[in-house]
Design an enzyme around this catalytic site. Structure first.
Site, PDB file in Angstrom:
ATOM      1  N   LYS A 164       0.847  -1.184   0.000  1.00  0.00           N
ATOM      2  CA  LYS A 164       0.000   0.000   0.000  1.00  0.00           C
ATOM      3  C   LYS A 164       0.885   1.237   0.000  1.00  0.00           C
ATOM      4  O   LYS A 164       1.735   1.382   0.871  1.00  0.00           O
ATOM      5  CB  LYS A 164      -0.913   0.011   1.233  1.00  0.00           C
ATOM      6  CG  LYS A 164      -1.869  -1.181   1.306  1.00  0.00           C
ATOM      7  CD  LYS A 164      -2.609  -1.234   2.626  1.00  0.00           C
ATOM      8  CE  LYS A 164      -3.532  -2.450   2.683  1.00  0.00           C
ATOM      9  NZ  LYS A 164      -4.238  -2.558   3.980  1.00  0.00           N
TER      10      LYS A 164
ATOM     11  N   ALA B 133      -1.993  -8.564   9.969  1.00  0.00           N
ATOM     12  CA  ALA B 133      -1.396  -9.880   9.733  1.00  0.00           C
ATOM     13  C   ALA B 133      -1.616 -10.829  10.908  1.00  0.00           C
ATOM     14  O   ALA B 133      -1.933 -12.009  10.721  1.00  0.00           O
ATOM     15  CB  ALA B 133       0.100  -9.721   9.453  1.00  0.00           C
TER      16      ALA B 133
ATOM     17  N   LYS C 165      -5.393   5.969   3.287  1.00  0.00           N
ATOM     18  CA  LYS C 165      -5.805   5.733   4.676  1.00  0.00           C
ATOM     19  C   LYS C 165      -4.624   5.793   5.632  1.00  0.00           C
ATOM     20  O   LYS C 165      -4.796   6.099   6.823  1.00  0.00           O
ATOM     21  CB  LYS C 165      -6.566   4.411   4.780  1.00  0.00           C
ATOM     22  CG  LYS C 165      -5.777   3.168   4.373  1.00  0.00           C
ATOM     23  CD  LYS C 165      -5.013   2.541   5.514  1.00  0.00           C
ATOM     24  CE  LYS C 165      -4.159   1.377   5.026  1.00  0.00           C
ATOM     25  NZ  LYS C 165      -3.390   0.761   6.128  1.00  0.00           N
TER      26      LYS C 165
ATOM     27  N   GLU D 162       4.317   2.954   6.000  1.00  0.00           N
ATOM     28  CA  GLU D 162       4.260   3.503   4.642  1.00  0.00           C
ATOM     29  C   GLU D 162       3.699   4.922   4.608  1.00  0.00           C
ATOM     30  O   GLU D 162       4.002   5.702   3.711  1.00  0.00           O
ATOM     31  CB  GLU D 162       3.413   2.600   3.741  1.00  0.00           C
ATOM     32  CG  GLU D 162       4.106   1.316   3.302  1.00  0.00           C
ATOM     33  CD  GLU D 162       5.083   1.527   2.158  1.00  0.00           C
ATOM     34  OE1 GLU D 162       5.330   2.686   1.775  1.00  0.00           O
ATOM     35  OE2 GLU D 162       5.618   0.524   1.659  1.00  0.00           O
TER      36      GLU D 162
END
Length: 332
Positions: free
Chosen positions: A107, A141, A192, A282
């Site tokens: 992402k 995860a 997001k 990220e």
């Protein structure tokens, strides 16, 4: 359900490991490719990824290797961080088969080029004519490894491919919807993370639940504006890759991007936060890319601008958030 196939997961971080486990549990022949030989040996011997998911058992059928030959498998899941994807693809393109099916699980938006992962892949592997899809949505995860119910979306321009792949990934506790809005799903997954930093900052400052709710709501509107300007469908942002992922990452402390915001709001410096996280957040680099993209597309993006000011101009979070509240009044 889909027939059993041979899969390579490129990237042995937390999400790549979780997807490898998920696919192996589904009966597929799965190998994770990663760079760390010690981690690969531990996955193979102890069925655990001690670096990213310590204490969580992996399916014993999941194999790990540092041999890039596994990239020649017909289905490759790309679990390589967005900012590293281009050089990684360029360095490993020789191992992929022509017509390979690629499922991106990263992402972000590349800084400099402002390219999505789909665009990076097309530029680096276009000569192989790959079949491309992206998997995104609210999915930690660790929860996947614990077999907790999870729903995601898998987007491909090829509707038939999307239907096929949703069957490959779906299982008793993992439900995969399909879409054809690749741009919207990738933009939602990137945007997001910026909003999660903003929400974490609000909570780090102790501004309360009202502030967080307002930020999430206005953040969704900003995500939709930017996504549509980039070619996405507005309704995609009301789905799992938009509202779903936004809700998760803005409200749960397992979110690395929310953690960055929390610690910024409590007065920590960004450099110290990123060094101590141990994993990629990220949203930090994505914020710079989205800020530049909003300017080029002439899209109003006050929350992105606010987060950019905190991250890259060392503006004080209380001042930035006060400025947001002082903006001119307008219709919703």
């Amino acid at each position: 359900m889909a027939d059993k196939i041979s899969v390579c997961v490129a990237g042995g971080g937390s999400w790549g490991t979780a997807l490898g486990h998920l696919l192996a549990r589904g009966g597929h022949d799965v190998s994770i490719w990663l760079r760390d030989d010690a981690v690969a040996r531990t996955i193979n011997r102890k069925h655990e990824n001690p670096r990213y998911l310590p204490g969580l058992p992996l399916d014993p059928r999941l194999a790990a290797t540092t041999d890039p030959a596994v990239l020649a498998r017909p289905l490759v899941v790309l679990a390589v961080p967005c900012q590293q994807l281009r050089p990684w693809l360029a360095g490993h393109a020789c191992h992929f088969q022509p017509g390979v099916t690629l499922v991106n699980a990263a992402k972000g938006i590349e800084t400099g080029s402002l390219a999505t992962c789909a665009e990076i892949t097309a530029q680096e592997l276009g000569g192989l004519n790959p079949r491309y899809a992206v998997l995104s949505g609210p999915s930690f995860a660790a929860d996947v490894l614990r077999d907790l119910p999870t729903a995601v979306v898998l987007a491909s321009y090829d509707e038939a491919l999307g239907r096929y792949l949703r069957g490959v990934f779906s299982g008793p506790a993992f439900r995969c919807y399909s879409s054809t809005d690749v741009v919207g799903v990738e933009m939602g997954g990137a945007l997001k993370n910026v909003m999660a930093i903003a929400a974490g900052t609000c909570d780090g400052l102790g501004l309360g639940a009202n502030s967080r709710a307002a930020l999430v709501t206005r953040g969704l509107a900003e995500m939709s504006r930017l996504g549509v300007a980039r070619g996405a469908q507005a309704h995609t942002f009301m789905g799992l890759s938009g509202l779903g992922d936004l809700t998760l990452t803005c409200t749960d402390d397992l979110s690395r991007n929310r953690q960055v915001g929390l610690r910024l709001g409590r007065g920590e410096k960004l450099e110290h936060i990123t060094q101590s996280l141990g994993m990629v957040a990220e949203g930090v680099k994505t914020t710079a890319a989205i800020h530049e993209m909003a300017q080029k597309l002439q899209v109003e993006a006050p929350l992105t601008r606010a987060v950019y000011g905190i991250l890259y101009k060392e503006m004080a979070p209380p001042t930035v958030l006060s400025d947001l509240m002082a903006r001119d009044l307008r219709e919703e």
